[in-house]
Each structure stands twice: as structure tokens, then as C-alpha cells.
Design a protein around this motif. Structure first.
Motif, PDB file in Angstrom:
ATOM      1  N   VAL A  88      -2.692   4.001   6.136  1.00 29.60           N
ATOM      2  CA  VAL A  88      -3.352   2.906   5.534  1.00 29.60           C
ATOM      3  C   VAL A  88      -4.278   3.071   4.727  1.00 29.60           C
ATOM      4  N   VAL A  89      -5.326   3.808   5.269  1.00 30.71           N
ATOM      5  CA  VAL A  89      -6.614   4.078   4.748  1.00 30.71           C
ATOM      6  C   VAL A  89      -6.217   4.811   3.401  1.00 30.71           C
ATOM      7  N   LEU A  90      -5.189   5.848   3.160  1.00 33.64           N
ATOM      8  CA  LEU A  90      -5.019   6.521   2.171  1.00 33.64           C
ATOM      9  C   LEU A  90      -4.417   5.635   1.094  1.00 33.64           C
ATOM     10  N   PHE A  91      -3.601   4.574   1.467  1.00 36.09           N
ATOM     11  CA  PHE A  91      -2.772   3.533   0.639  1.00 36.09           C
ATOM     12  C   PHE A  91      -3.847   2.627   0.010  1.00 36.09           C
ATOM     13  N   GLU A  94      -5.705   4.418  -2.610  1.00 39.04           N
ATOM     14  CA  GLU A  94      -4.914   4.634  -3.969  1.00 39.04           C
ATOM     15  C   GLU A  94      -4.779   3.178  -4.770  1.00 39.04           C
ATOM     16  N   LYS A  95      -4.659   2.397  -3.837  1.00 42.70           N
ATOM     17  CA  LYS A  95      -4.639   0.817  -4.717  1.00 42.70           C
ATOM     18  C   LYS A  95      -5.859   0.612  -5.232  1.00 42.70           C
ATOM     19  N   GLN A 100      -9.125   0.379 -10.184  1.00 42.06           N
ATOM     20  CA  GLN A 100     -10.005   0.829 -11.164  1.00 42.06           C
ATOM     21  C   GLN A 100      -9.536   1.487 -12.445  1.00 42.06           C
ATOM     22  N   GLU A 101      -8.486   2.238 -12.577  1.00 45.18           N
ATOM     23  CA  GLU A 101      -7.780   2.686 -13.910  1.00 45.18           C
ATOM     24  C   GLU A 101      -7.558   1.705 -14.666  1.00 45.18           C
ATOM     25  N   GLU A 102      -6.914   0.449 -14.178  1.00 46.29           N
ATOM     26  CA  GLU A 102      -6.572  -0.699 -14.902  1.00 46.29           C
ATOM     27  C   GLU A 102      -7.856  -1.451 -15.556  1.00 46.29           C
ATOM     28  N   LEU A 103      -8.967  -1.566 -14.561  1.00 43.48           N
ATOM     29  CA  LEU A 103     -10.228  -2.213 -15.035  1.00 43.48           C
ATOM     30  C   LEU A 103     -10.757  -1.444 -16.296  1.00 43.48           C
ATOM     31  N   TYR A 203     -17.095  -0.514  -8.458  1.00 41.52           N
ATOM     32  CA  TYR A 203     -17.794   0.051  -7.774  1.00 41.52           C
ATOM     33  C   TYR A 203     -17.728   0.558  -6.409  1.00 41.52           C
ATOM     34  N   ASP A 204     -16.479   0.491  -6.129  1.00 40.88           N
ATOM     35  CA  ASP A 204     -15.827   0.955  -4.578  1.00 40.88           C
ATOM     36  C   ASP A 204     -15.546   2.484  -4.680  1.00 40.88           C
TER      37      ASP A 204
END
Length: 876
Positions: A88-91, A94-95, A100-103, A203-204
Motif C-alpha cells: 500500500v505504501v509503495l502504491f 507511485e501515485k 508529480q510528473e503530471e504537475l 512537495y511530497d
């Protein structure tokens, strides 16, 4: 670490702080995360094997099977829960990375758009220079009104300055709109970028130090890329904000000046008959050099003319095109007259053709001045003086020398009055000049009315204009002498203007009438150079509406010189331009007039196109003059209907758009039409659609020879709903397009207009049939209106009771010649058979009468009765 980028961005604050990084520790955690998955899989696979091996080696020491199973299950559950939490943490991580890439991509795209928007935006330096010019011009045109105003204001100065300031205000408002739109775009981009920077996902940071370093490098590249653009955006917003302030201040100043000028104008209008200056022989209250007054008057006039011509280049170009077209038409008309056998002396009585270019200038400029709204006085002078000078050359040799000199004198005085009207500020020198100019016009007008040779005058109405001139000029003299400067100047120019414009309009109508009269006599058939205009329909004289138009135009041109005209025209403008609302739809009277005007122009244009299908050249079978016209129409044909449909449709949409009707609501109109079609317009729509089908498929064309239900004729026109066929016996037959399309129609033109004709005759028994054939074939070959190919035929069909039936078949070259050729062939056969002793028998019968004998008398021998021959008509 330091980076040369925009420090106000949140991204800069992130990447500029040093981050602790332990690469080895990070790699160990990453390896442990992925190795743990493989350990779980190995444990599941090998645990049963170890348990079995323990039982075999130490059967007594091994634990119970149930205990081992429970421990295994609990361990597996524990490992599964941990793995689920890690997944869950890994998922989630990745989200976050995807977001971030989209922003970052959105930031890049917007910054590129900002770069293009700034590059293609407004030129701030150019607008700033233009605002400086506006400021300089507004200061200059205020001379004589806000500074150096003299004893009193003048109508001409206020009017000229008002027009210039209105133009400057319009230009500044246009620039203000451009700046506001540009500033709104910049602020919108700034808001979008700030909203992206404020997204917390950006900023995450990941918990792993390796990923932190990688993400930080990516942000550093992005900041270096967008930093200069972000700085340029802020710089552009600041510059535009300053430009907005400067533009708004300019608009406020211009509006204030116009308000002040309007106040002066209202004050002068209320004091029209009041004294403004001292008597002309009294003391001078304000002295300003006359050459200085002339200088700033000329400068204002030039500026006013420059602005106006820049606003209406299309209409000025249209005037030149109309002049060229009118000149070509008049020269073509003159050449046609010279080519006719009955040559008309155009130098005596036909003024319009003496100097075609000058006549074109008179006609176009006299009528074309009304397409220009609220022109400056200098612009009007061009449209008055140029045609007047042209008319002077046209007059030469036509009117008497006495009236020629009178016209030239009035024209010279009018030019002087126009020059005086261009002087914008009062002076004692000008006032004395106005006195002499007005007095001269009054004296000369009285001389013409008293001593003029009225019997030589061509247009008697001119005397009424001269009488009006005398009254106005005498009043102007007295008004000027006693200090009513503005009133005097208005009367001065109005008097001369009434004479010149009156004479100009009278002769404009005369020239148009002459042109139409000669064109209707010369162009009896439509000519390609004239776009096939039918002058029989145009007529020999101008319509009465033009007289009304010119009379109204004279009153408008005359009334413009008085400020009271504005008091009448302004409420009319408000009536036409104020918004009115019906439901959610807003409109103006002007928009409605524009709608009907465009529709009317479309209909007129469609009618002009219909001249291509005019009845000229549509001839009866005995008339040959329409051959050339038919060959022309065959090339145009029913395409005219499509062109007319296109013109009407385009005009309808342009009218809706120009009137401000929302085009998205056209679906409502289409729906209403659908309901109407369903309720009772099927027949009408059927005819309209049939007309379009005829236009595309072309089963018939304009000029075709057709036959419907035994009725023959020539197609005269193909309209929207119906078509017109000109029958050979005279009348026109109107057929709905639906009936025309569904009827069993015979089109003789499609086959080249040839037609097969048949003649059936009989020859007596014993006739040399070959000789009869040769005679008939010779007669057919001798007739030039019969086709050689296909070849004619003579067929012997059957033996009748009294003759051998002969059928003669041949093809005539033109369908219209069929009946005449058939008649000629019958006459020729009858004559040839008589000359060659070939009998054409008629049906005959022999009757024998038998007598019935009595019983006592022996039966007599039968006697042949005299045969009674009866002639019966034989149908062919």
C-alpha cells in the motif's frame, strides 16, 4: 548550494536547501524491501520439506503436527500483513510520483504558452508612443478652445475639434481593450502557475534518500527552464499595469475635453441669435495674428481628413471602383451608338456621353457621398467641388455663354465660401471678408433673378435656389455686421451650398435619364460586358424613389451647417441605436434595419443574377434571333438557381449575424420550419427540393425546347418554386417544379434539337415503285433543313384496298423547323408525282344493282350498274 533562478518560486526554496543523503543506507533498505518478497516465497515452498525431514530424522523429538501448523500459519499471516502494508505504501508512493510528473508537465506546458503569449502579445513601446501622440494631438487641437480661445467660441472650431477628439478617444479605447485583454491573459497564466505551485503533491518527497536526490535534480532542471519565463511574466504584468494606468488617464482626459466642448456647443446653440462680438466697425476685443489662425486651422483640417480617410478606406476604394465601372459603361454605350447606322450626334443634347470620365465623376461623387457617415467639412468639399468642376466642362457648348458665366461665378464664390468655412477662429480680417463674400453673392443673385435670360435656362428650378441664396446672404451680411459671427458664417456657406448642390443634383438626374434612355435603345439584347442587364426592365428614366432620395439628401446637406440639425439627429440616433429587449433577446432598431437591408440586397443581387435567364433570346419556333442567347444560356443554365440559392442563404446568415441574432438559436427556427412542413408545407417544400434537383441533375435547362402532355415550348426560367415555359402559341405556362420533375417530359434540346418526321402516302397499283422512291429521296436530299445522317428512308409498308402505302421518314435539323419542312416536302411530292404521272389514288368502291324477278316474268339478266365512286379522306 546556490542556483540562479527565480527565488520567489516554491520550487526554488525546496531545491536550494541541502538535504542529508546516505546512499549506502538507502540501497540497503531498497534491497531489503525486494529481498523480503523472495524470502516469503521461499518460506512457503520449503517449509513442508523441512518439517518432513525433521520427522524422519527425529521422530520422537519432533513437535506435534498441529502445533507446527499453527506456528506456520501465524508467521505467514504476519508476513502477509507486513507485505500488504508495504505494498500500500509503495502504491501510494507511485501515485504521488505520477501526480508529480503530471504537475511538472503542466508547469512546462503553461510556461511555453506564456512564452509564446508574451512574444506575440502587444507592443508596449508602440502603444506608449501612440499614447504620447494622442496626448500631443489633444493638446494641439485644444488651441482656440481651451487656450487662446478669444472673445467667443466658434461652431466650426468646436465641431472640427470634437471630431478629432472623438477619433482620438476611439483609438485610445481600442488600445485600452487590447491592453485589458492582454492583461487578463497574463493574469490568467499567472494564476494557473501559482495554483500548480501551491499543490502539496509537488512537495511530497519520498522517504528514500536516493529517490530524494533524483527528484531534487528533476526539480532543479524544471526551475532552470521556467525561471526566466516566470520572471518575464512578472515583468510583463508590471508593464501592462503601468500601460493600463496611462491609457485610463488618457481616456479620462479626452472624455473631459469632449464634455467641455459639448457644453460650449450647447451654450452656442441656445444663444444662436445673441451677440458674440462687437460690431464690425467697433473695437477688437482679442487680437491674434491671422496667419497663426490659418496655420492651426489648416493643421486641424489635415488631421481631421487623415483620420477620416484612415477609417473608411473600403468605402473610398468602392467609390474609385464605381467611377471606373461607370466610365467603362458610358464608353461602351458611346461606341455602340457610333457603330449604329443611325448615328446620334452625342455633342448635341446627349451630355452624358460627351466626356465619359467626367460624367462618371459627376454621377458617382454626387450619389456616393451619402455612404460616408458624418464626414468632416473638407471631405464634403471634395465631393462637391470635383463634380461641379466636371459639370462645368460638360456644360461647355451646351448651355449659353450667359448661363455658363453665371454658373462659373457661383462656383467660384462657393469655393471661396468653403475656404472661409475652413478658418476655425474668428478675426476681424475674416469678418470683413465674409461681409464682401456674402454681399457679392446677394448682389449677383439679384442680378440673375432680375436680368437673367430665363428663356435660355434649361432647368427652371435653379431660380428657386438662387432666390434662397439671396435671402440667406443678405441675412448673413447683417448678422455679421452686428456681431452674430457664428450665425452669419452658417448662413454664408448654406446659401452657396444650396445653389451648387441643387444644380448638381438636378443635372445628375438629367444625366442618369439620358444614359438610361440611350442604353434602353442601344442594348436591346443583354450584353456580356454589362452583365446581361435587361434595360427593358430597368426603364428609360430613374425611379421616383431617387428623386425623393436626392431631395432628402439636399435637406441633410443643407441642415448640417446648423447646430440645430444635431439637436434633431441625436435623438434619432438614440432611437436607432438604444438597446431594446424582448425576453432574453436584445436588439436595436438599427440592427433590424441592417437585417432587412442585407436581405433586400441579397434579393436584389439574386434578381440581377436572374437577368441571365431573362426572356431576351427565348424565341418562338419561327424566330432565329435567339440562337446566340441560347448558346450562352446553355453554359449558365440552371446553375443560376444554385447561385441564387447561395446568394439568398449567405445573405440570410449575414443578416442574422449583423443584426446580433444568436446563431445558436437557429435550431429553433429549423425546428419551427420542421413543424410547418409537417402541418401543411409539404407541397411547397416538394417544389423547392425539386427545383434543387433540377438544378443539379439538369433534366431541363433555360432555353431548352420541351414538350409536356402534348404542349410544347421553350424553358424561360427555372425558379425556386416553379418554372416558366414560353409556349409557341404566345402565353407563358407556369409549372410547379414538382410537377415538372414528375411529368413525362420530352426534351428535344438534349438530342441536339433534331426531330424525326414521318409522311404516309399512297400510290396507285401499277406504279413504278423504284421511280417513286428515287423521286422522294431526291426531294429530301434537296432540302438543306433535313439531316443527311441519319439517312432518310422510303418504306413500302402494305397493300391497301386501293393503293400501296408508302412511309417516308427523315430527320430535320431543328425541332422548330419540323412542321414547316414536312409541309414543304408534301408540296414537293405532290408536284413531282403530277409531273411524272404517278397517281395518288383515293379509296373507291364499285356497286352492282341486282333486280329481283317476278314469278310471272322470267329472270332478267343482271346489268352492271354504273360504278359510284366515293372519295373518303385518308388519315396519314
Amino acid at each position: 548550494m546556490a542556483v540562479s533562478v527565480n527565488k520567489s518560486s516554491g520550487l526554488y526554496n525546496i531545491i536550494s536547501k541541502p538535504q542529508a543523503a546516505n546512499s549506502s543506507k538507502g540501497y540497503k533498505k531498497l534491497a531489503y524491501r525486494y529481498n523480503k518478497k523472495y524470502l516469503l516465497i521461499l518460506a512457503v515452498l520449503f517449509f513442508p520439506l523441512t518439517t518432513f525431514a525433521q520427522k524422519v530424522a527425529h521422530p520422537k523429538d519432533s513437535l506435534p503436527v498441529d502445533t507446527v501448523k499453527k506456528d506456520f500459519v501465524s508467521q505467514m499471516r504476519k508476513m502477509g500483513n507486513e507485505e500488504a502494508k508495504n505494498s500500500v505504501v509503495l502504491f501510494n508512493r507511485e501515485k504521488e510520483e505520477m501526480k508529480q510528473e503530471e504537475l511538472i508537465e503542466q508547469v512546462k506546458k503553461i510556461t511555453q504558452k506564456v512564452k509564446v503569449y508574451i512574444k506575440t502579445g502587444i507592443d508596449s513601446a508602440e502603444i506608449d508612443n501612440e499614447l504620447e501622440d494622442v496626448k500631443r494631438w489633444s493638446k494641439f487641437v485644444g488651441d482656440g478652445i481651451f487656450v487662446n480661445m478669444g472673445t467667443s467660441q466658434t461652431h466650426r472650431n468646436l465641431s472640427t475639434t470634437s471630431k478629432i477628439l472623438i477619433e482620438l478617444l476611439n483609438r485610445t479605447n481600442k488600445r485600452k481593450s487590447e491592453i485589458d485583454i492582454y492583461e487578463k491573459g497574463l493574469v490568467t497564466y499567472r494564476f494557473k502557475l501559482d495554483s500548480l505551485y501551491a499543490d502539496s503533491s509537488l512537495y511530497d518527497f519520498p522517504k528514500d534518500s536516493v529517490q530524494i536526490i533524483k527528484y531534487r535534480k528533476k526539480l532543479l532542471i524544471v526551475v532552470k527552464e521556467i525561471g526566466p519565463i516566470d520572471t518575464a511574466l512578472k515583468y510583463a504584468i508590471n508593464n501592462v499595469s503601468k500601460l493600463q494606468d496611462k491609457t485610463n488617464l488618457t481616456v479620462i482626459n479626452l472624455s473631459a475635453q469632449l464634455t467641455e466642448i459639448e457644453g460650449y456647443q450647447n451654450e452656442l446653440s441656445y444663444k444662436t441669435f445673441n451677440r458674440e462680438f462687437a460690431n464690425i466697425w467697433g473695437d477688437v476685443g482679442y487680437i491674434r495674428p491671422f496667419d497663426e489662425i490659418v496655420h492651426f486651422s489648416v493643421a486641424k483640417t489635415e488631421l481631421n481628413l487623415l483620420f477620416y480617410t484612415q477609417n473608411y478606406p473600403g468605402r473610398i476604394f468602392l467609390i474609385f471602383i464605381l467611377i471606373i465601372g461607370a466610365t467603362i459603361f458610358l464608353r461602351s454605350l458611346k461606341n455602340m451608338l457610333n457603330q449604329q447606322s443611325s448615328l446620334i450626334d452625342v455633342s448635341k443634347g446627349h451630355l452624358v456621353l460627351r466626356y465619359t470620365l467626367l460624367s462618371a465623376l459627376v454621377l458617382v461623387l454626387s450619389l456616393g457621398q451619402f455612404i460616408f457617415p458624418d464626414p468632416p467639412f473638407i471631405f464634403n468639399c471634395i465631393f462637391w467641388i470635383v463634380p461641379s468642376v466636371c459639370l462645368s466642362f460638360i456644360f461647355q457648348g451646351y448651355i449659353t455663354r450667359h448661363w455658363q458665366m453665371i454658373w462659373l461665378t457661383f462656383l467660384a464664390l462657393f469655393v471661396l465660401a468653403c475656404v472661409d468655412n475652413l478658418i476655425l477662429q474668428a478675426s476681424r480680417v475674416e469678418r470683413w471678408g465674409m461681409v464682401f463674400l456674402a454681399a457679392g453673392g446677394a448682389v449677383f443673385g439679384l442680378f440673375v433673378l432680375i436680368k437673367g435670360r430665363k428663356d435660355e435656362l434649361r432647368e427652371k428650378l435653379i431660380l428657386y435656389f438662387i432666390a434662397l441664396l439671396v435671402v440667406l446672404e443678405i441675412t448673413s451680411v447683417f448678422a455679421n455686421l452686428f456681431g452674430r459671427y457664428n450665425f452669419s458664417k452658417t448662413l454664408l456657406i448654406s446659401g452657396y451650398l444650396s445653389v451648387i448642390i441643387g444644380i448638381l443634383f438636378l443635372w445628375t438626374v438629367r444625366l442618369i435619364n439620358e444614359g438610361l434612355y440611350m442604353a434602353s435603345g442601344v442594348y436591346t439584347q443583354q450584353d456580356k460586358k454589362l452583365f446581361y442587364i435587361n434595360f427593358d426592365k430597368v426603364g428609360e428614366k430613374v425611379p421616383a424613389l431617387l428623386y425623393f432620395f436626392l431631395i432628402a439628401g439636399w435637406f441633410i446637406l443643407f441642415g448640417r451647417n446648423f447646430y440645430i440639425f444635431r439637436l434633431i439627429s441625436d435623438p434619432l440616433k438614440d432611437f436607432f441605436y438604444n438597446d431594446r429587449t424582448i425576453g432574453n433577446y436584445s436588439f436595436t432598431i438599427n440592427s433590424l434595419l441592417i437585417f432587412f437591408l442585407i436581405i433586400s440586397i441579397s434579393v436584389i443581387a439574386s434578381k440581377v443574377v436572374s437577368y441571365f435567364a431573362s426572356e431576351k433570346g427565348i424565341d418562338t419556333p419561327g424566330n432565329k434571333s435567339g440562337t446566340d442567347s441560347q448558346s450562352r444560356k446553355a453554359g449558365v443554365g440552371s446553375w443560376l438557381l444554385l447561385i441564387r440559392v447561395a446568394i439568398i442563404s449567405t445573405g440570410l446568415f449575414l443578416a442574422l449575424a449583423a443584426s446580433g441574432f444568436p446563431l445558436e438559436k437557429i435550431t429553433i427556427i429549423i425546428g419551427a420550419l420542421g413543424v410547418g412542413i409537417g402541418l401543411g408545407l409539404q407541397t411547397l417544400v416538394n417544389n423547392l427540393v425539386s427545383g434543387l434537383i433540377i438544378a443539379f441533375e439538369k433534366p431541363v435547362n433555360v432555353g431548352d425546347i420541351v414538350e409536356i402532355a402534348g404542349k410544347g415550348g421553350t424553358v424561360k426560367s427555372i425558379g425556386f418554386r416553379s418554372s416558366i415555359i414560353s409556349k409557341w402559341d404566345g402565353p407563358d405556362m407556369v409549372i410547379p417544379n414538382g410537377d415538372l420533375l414528375n411529368a413525362h417530359l420530352i426534351n428535344w434540346t438534349l438530342a441536339g434539337s433534331k426531330r424525326q418526321m414521318e409522311i404516309v402516302i399512297g400510290v396507285a397499283y401499277g406504279t413504278d415503285l423504284q421511280k417513286a422512291r428515287d423521286i422522294i429521296m431526291g426531294l429530301i436530299a434537296a432540302n438543306k433543313r433535313i439531316h443527311e445522317h441519319p439517312q432518310a428512308g422510303v418504306l413500302f409498308q402494305e397493300f391497301n384496298s386501293s393503293s400501296i402505302e408508302v412511309k417516308v421518314a427523315f430527320w430535320v435539323r431543328d425541332y422548330k423547323d419540323g412542321p414547316a419542312v414536312r409541309s414543304d416536302i408534301i408540296l414537293a411530292i405532290d408536284k413531282a408525282f403530277r409531273e411524272n404521272d404517278i397517281e395518288i389514288p383515293f379509296p373507291q368502291q364499285e356497286l352492282y344493282v341486282h333486280e329481283v324477278p317476278d314469278e310471272d316474268n322470267p329472270e332478267p339478266e343482271p346489268k352492271p350498274a354504273t360504278p359510284k365512286k366515293t372519295r373518303t379522306p385518308k388519315k396519314e
